[in-house]
Design a protein around this motif. Structure first.
Motif, PDB file in Angstrom:
ATOM      1  N   GLN A  62       0.815  -1.374   0.049  1.00 37.63           N
ATOM      2  CA  GLN A  62       0.006  -0.022  -0.003  1.00 37.63           C
ATOM      3  C   GLN A  62       0.782   1.440  -0.088  1.00 37.63           C
ATOM      4  N   LYS A  63       1.829   1.466   0.603  1.00 35.98           N
ATOM      5  CA  LYS A  63       2.995   2.476   0.863  1.00 35.98           C
ATOM      6  C   LYS A  63       3.292   2.589  -0.736  1.00 35.98           C
ATOM      7  N   PHE A  64       3.810   1.703  -1.550  1.00 33.49           N
ATOM      8  CA  PHE A  64       4.076   1.730  -2.580  1.00 33.49           C
ATOM      9  C   PHE A  64       3.077   1.859  -3.714  1.00 33.49           C
ATOM     10  N   GLY A  65       1.687   2.110  -3.381  1.00 31.64           N
ATOM     11  CA  GLY A  65       0.734   2.061  -4.423  1.00 31.64           C
ATOM     12  C   GLY A  65       0.154   0.908  -4.989  1.00 31.64           C
ATOM     13  N   TYR A  66       0.347  -0.285  -4.228  1.00 31.40           N
ATOM     14  CA  TYR A  66       0.075  -1.568  -4.868  1.00 31.40           C
ATOM     15  C   TYR A  66      -0.856  -2.240  -4.066  1.00 31.40           C
ATOM     16  N   THR A  67      -1.792  -3.282  -4.760  1.00 31.22           N
ATOM     17  CA  THR A  67      -2.430  -4.300  -3.740  1.00 31.22           C
ATOM     18  C   THR A  67      -1.831  -5.742  -4.161  1.00 31.22           C
ATOM     19  N   ILE A  68      -2.153  -6.456  -3.137  1.00 28.90           N
ATOM     20  CA  ILE A  68      -1.398  -7.962  -3.664  1.00 28.90           C
ATOM     21  C   ILE A  68      -2.708  -8.784  -4.148  1.00 28.90           C
ATOM     22  N   LYS A  69      -2.748  -9.435  -5.152  1.00 27.69           N
ATOM     23  CA  LYS A  69      -3.492 -10.390  -5.490  1.00 27.69           C
ATOM     24  C   LYS A  69      -2.823 -11.604  -5.707  1.00 27.69           C
ATOM     25  N   LEU A  70      -3.644 -12.724  -5.808  1.00 29.18           N
ATOM     26  CA  LEU A  70      -3.115 -14.075  -6.431  1.00 29.18           C
ATOM     27  C   LEU A  70      -3.498 -14.316  -7.842  1.00 29.18           C
ATOM     28  N   LEU A  71      -2.483 -14.002  -8.779  1.00 33.50           N
ATOM     29  CA  LEU A  71      -2.942 -14.036 -10.158  1.00 33.50           C
ATOM     30  C   LEU A  71      -2.479 -15.297 -10.959  1.00 33.50           C
ATOM     31  N   ALA A  72      -3.249 -15.530 -12.042  1.00 33.46           N
ATOM     32  CA  ALA A  72      -2.827 -16.528 -13.020  1.00 33.46           C
ATOM     33  C   ALA A  72      -2.636 -15.878 -14.143  1.00 33.46           C
ATOM     34  N   ILE A  73      -1.357 -16.005 -14.718  1.00 33.02           N
ATOM     35  CA  ILE A  73      -0.898 -15.261 -15.749  1.00 33.02           C
ATOM     36  C   ILE A  73      -0.243 -16.178 -17.158  1.00 33.02           C
ATOM     37  N   ALA A  74      -0.848 -15.819 -18.032  1.00 33.03           N
ATOM     38  CA  ALA A  74      -0.412 -16.610 -19.441  1.00 33.03           C
ATOM     39  C   ALA A  74      -0.335 -15.474 -20.303  1.00 33.03           C
ATOM     40  N   LYS A  75       1.046 -15.760 -21.122  1.00 31.92           N
ATOM     41  CA  LYS A  75       1.521 -14.713 -22.137  1.00 31.92           C
ATOM     42  C   LYS A  75       2.260 -15.425 -23.176  1.00 31.92           C
ATOM     43  N   GLU A  76       2.011 -15.175 -24.401  1.00 30.74           N
ATOM     44  CA  GLU A  76       2.769 -15.672 -25.552  1.00 30.74           C
ATOM     45  C   GLU A  76       3.551 -14.559 -26.270  1.00 30.74           C
ATOM     46  N   GLU A  77       4.790 -15.119 -26.402  1.00 32.57           N
ATOM     47  CA  GLU A  77       5.574 -14.119 -27.217  1.00 32.57           C
ATOM     48  C   GLU A  77       6.603 -15.276 -27.855  1.00 32.57           C
ATOM     49  N   ASN A  78       6.787 -14.818 -29.122  1.00 36.04           N
ATOM     50  CA  ASN A  78       7.783 -15.664 -29.973  1.00 36.04           C
ATOM     51  C   ASN A  78       7.539 -17.200 -30.049  1.00 36.04           C
ATOM     52  N   ASN A  79       6.112 -17.518 -29.912  1.00 35.87           N
ATOM     53  CA  ASN A  79       5.623 -18.863 -29.880  1.00 35.87           C
ATOM     54  C   ASN A  79       6.186 -19.735 -28.788  1.00 35.87           C
ATOM     55  N   LYS A  80       6.437 -18.904 -27.716  1.00 29.78           N
ATOM     56  CA  LYS A  80       6.819 -19.432 -26.432  1.00 29.78           C
ATOM     57  C   LYS A  80       5.902 -18.993 -25.582  1.00 29.78           C
ATOM     58  N   LEU A  81       5.489 -19.800 -24.300  1.00 28.02           N
ATOM     59  CA  LEU A  81       4.425 -19.373 -23.430  1.00 28.02           C
ATOM     60  C   LEU A  81       5.213 -19.058 -22.147  1.00 28.02           C
ATOM     61  N   GLU A  82       4.511 -18.094 -21.468  1.00 26.23           N
ATOM     62  CA  GLU A  82       4.917 -17.771 -20.005  1.00 26.23           C
ATOM     63  C   GLU A  82       3.608 -18.148 -19.388  1.00 26.23           C
ATOM     64  N   LEU A  83       3.993 -19.087 -18.326  1.00 29.46           N
ATOM     65  CA  LEU A  83       2.727 -19.577 -17.528  1.00 29.46           C
ATOM     66  C   LEU A  83       3.345 -19.534 -15.952  1.00 29.46           C
ATOM     67  N   ARG A  84       2.167 -18.926 -15.281  1.00 24.28           N
ATOM     68  CA  ARG A  84       2.634 -18.903 -13.894  1.00 24.28           C
ATOM     69  C   ARG A  84       1.503 -18.445 -12.953  1.00 24.28           C
ATOM     70  N   VAL A  85       1.303 -19.045 -11.719  1.00 20.62           N
ATOM     71  CA  VAL A  85       0.565 -18.574 -10.665  1.00 20.62           C
ATOM     72  C   VAL A  85       1.226 -18.300  -9.318  1.00 20.62           C
ATOM     73  N   HIS A  86       0.824 -16.956  -8.905  1.00 21.60           N
ATOM     74  CA  HIS A  86       1.761 -16.489  -7.679  1.00 21.60           C
ATOM     75  C   HIS A  86       1.091 -15.164  -7.233  1.00 21.60           C
ATOM     76  N   PRO A  87       1.273 -15.108  -5.802  1.00 27.66           N
ATOM     77  CA  PRO A  87       0.803 -13.715  -5.345  1.00 27.66           C
ATOM     78  C   PRO A  87       1.581 -12.393  -6.070  1.00 27.66           C
ATOM     79  N   THR A  88       0.898 -11.451  -6.309  1.00 26.68           N
ATOM     80  CA  THR A  88       1.189 -10.338  -7.359  1.00 26.68           C
ATOM     81  C   THR A  88       0.949  -8.867  -6.701  1.00 26.68           C
ATOM     82  N   LEU A  89       1.709  -8.101  -6.758  1.00 27.35           N
ATOM     83  CA  LEU A  89       1.453  -6.682  -6.468  1.00 27.35           C
ATOM     84  C   LEU A  89       0.952  -5.871  -7.788  1.00 27.35           C
ATOM     85  N   ILE A  90      -0.277  -5.399  -7.811  1.00 21.58           N
ATOM     86  CA  ILE A  90      -0.887  -4.825  -8.866  1.00 21.58           C
ATOM     87  C   ILE A  90      -1.005  -3.260  -8.466  1.00 21.58           C
ATOM     88  N   PRO A  91      -1.110  -2.567  -9.549  1.00 20.89           N
ATOM     89  CA  PRO A  91      -1.367  -1.092  -9.165  1.00 20.89           C
ATOM     90  C   PRO A  91      -2.762  -0.841  -8.450  1.00 20.89           C
TER      91      PRO A  91
END
Length: 429
Positions: free
Chosen positions: A240-269
């Motif tokens: 909160q001091k830094f301007g964020y909130t903590i959530k458990l996020l599931a994240i999937a991204k594709e770049e150059n035909n490779k996948l980034e897949l992760r689930v973890h606590p995350t600071l989001i604005p």
């Protein structure tokens, strides 16, 4: 109007919700499906158990053969959950030429390939909208509404239990243990909360979504996973001091035909809409190369929201507007895409150290970060005890490898007592 008979396997929370929706919305469902849906059988373990709903005589059974061998039953709705028995019953039903609707993410994530292959061989449909995000129609969005897009990323709050716990910790200032007990008392968390709080539930759901979104089979064991057990009130305060909130996020991204897949606590604005998704609600942000960003929001669990997704699938089967082969990705028929090693992933990081109150400790720490190409964007320090100080850093985007190498060296410093917290940051850029 033609009548169609269905069977429900399991009559717990979701099964009860399905029954309520079919009864209360009968006229609307008949209009939209052109069928009168009759629940002919419900499989339960104890026929004599007292239930809040009074069911017609002869509907309850404790024998799966009463359903499998009844040719008049055309759709089987699996709501037992778990692994072996649910999978076995679904396979037997498909081989008996019955369509399947399920809310079982565990079975879909583990044996989707096998189940969809059987469905195709038997020329029956296998629907599973309720397995991912309760009442949020994410599977239908990917399969139908977003088919003109190349999906670039999916970021979601897809576990209501962990979102409830983190919301209570953030908004009410209570501890993880207190928030978990409250979630259990309200029925949001199981007596054994491992699947939720350690991130397994979100991993299974992410595997299902990523398989469809990126057109490739995704092994859930390849998804990086961290749960929320180690999130403390101190981390929430610093976020909160830094301007964020903590959530458990599931994240999937594709770049150059490779996948980034992760689930973890995350600071989001804290000014991002997803930071304001509280209680047991879920939200899923999808980015397509044509449509841009879309965010779906709603209840991710509960009898009526999940029951709504189940009944929606039943209606879709009756309309027969999707082929058995629609889930090619899960059945392994699309191009294979490599999942990146977690060391290759890049993000900003929040890092909290417990250090001795000695001159030079900050300089030594900063020097190690610099040598490993990790730059600091924000820093705060608090003397909480005469013997030690808490240092909290926010980094610029860095690779996981460089962060790990830095922290390995920092841990060896004489004046560093402990690395107390490492949480990734998602800025949605």
């Amino acid at each position: 109007m033609e009548k169609v008979k269905i069977a429900i396997l399991g009559f717990g929370n979701v099964g009860t919700g399905v029954w309520k929706i079919l009864q209360e919305n009968r006229k609307e469902i008949m209009k939209r499906s052109n069928y009168d849906i009759e629940v002919a059988k419900i499989l339960v373990s104890d026929i004599n158990k007292k239930r809040e709903i009074e069911l017609p005589k002869g509907v309850l059974t404790n024998n799966i053969d009463d359903i499998i061998n009844d040719d008049s039953i055309k759709i089987v709705v699996e709501l037992i959950g778990g692994r072996g028995q649910a999978k076995e019953y679904m396979i037997r039903a498909m081989k008996a030429k019955k369509h399947i609707v399920t809310a079982n993410k565990l079975v879909v994530a583990n044996w989707g390939e096998e189940l969809f292959k059987i469905a195709e061989e038997e020329n029956v449909l296998f629907y599973y909208e309720a397995s991912v995000a309760g009442g949020i129609p994410i599977i239908r969005e990917i399969n139908e509404s977003l088919t003109a897009n190349r999906i670039e990323q999916i970021i979601g709050i897809i576990n209501g239990t962990t979102n409830y716990i983190l919301s209570k910790m953030t908004n009410d200032g209570i501890s993880f243990d207190e928030a978990l007990k409250e979630a259990q008392d309200k029925g949001y968390a199981e007596a054994d909360p491992t699947s939720d709080v350690d991130g397994f539930d979100a991993v299974y759901k992410l595997a299902i979504m990523a398989s469809l979104a990126f057109g490739t089979k995704v092994d859930h064991d390849c998804i990086y996973r961290e749960g929320i057990r180690n999130i403390s009130a101190v981390d929430i305060e610093y976020a909160q001091k830094f301007g964020y909130t903590i959530k458990l996020l599931a994240i999937a991204k594709e770049e150059n035909n490779k996948l980034e897949l992760r689930v973890h606590p995350t600071l989001i604005p804290s000014n991002h809409p997803m930071a304001n998704v509280n209680d047991v609600f879920n939200a899923i942000l999808i980015k397509g190369n044509a449509v841009g960003e879309l965010m779906l929001y709603g209840k991710g669990a509960g009898d009526l929201p999940t029951g709504s997704a189940v009944v929606g699938d039943i209606i879709s089967i009756l309309r027969n507007n999707v082929k058995p082969s629609d889930l090619k990705a899960i059945s392994g028929e699309e191009d294979f895409k490599e999942v990146k090693n977690s060391d290759e992933n890049e993000s900003e990081f929040y890092i909290r150290l417990n250090v001795k109150d000695r001159a030079g400790v900050l300089g030594d720490t900063a020097k190690i970060f610099g040598k490993n190409n990790v730059s600091i964007t924000s820093l705060t320090q608090d003397v909480v005890h005469k013997e030690y100080v808490l240092l909290a850093f926010i980094t610029h985007k860095s690779s996981e490898r460089n962060i790990r190498e830095s922290l390995k060296k920092i841990k060896e410093l004489e004046n560093v007592n402990e690395i107390e917290s490492i949480i990734r940051i998602e800025s949605f850029n």
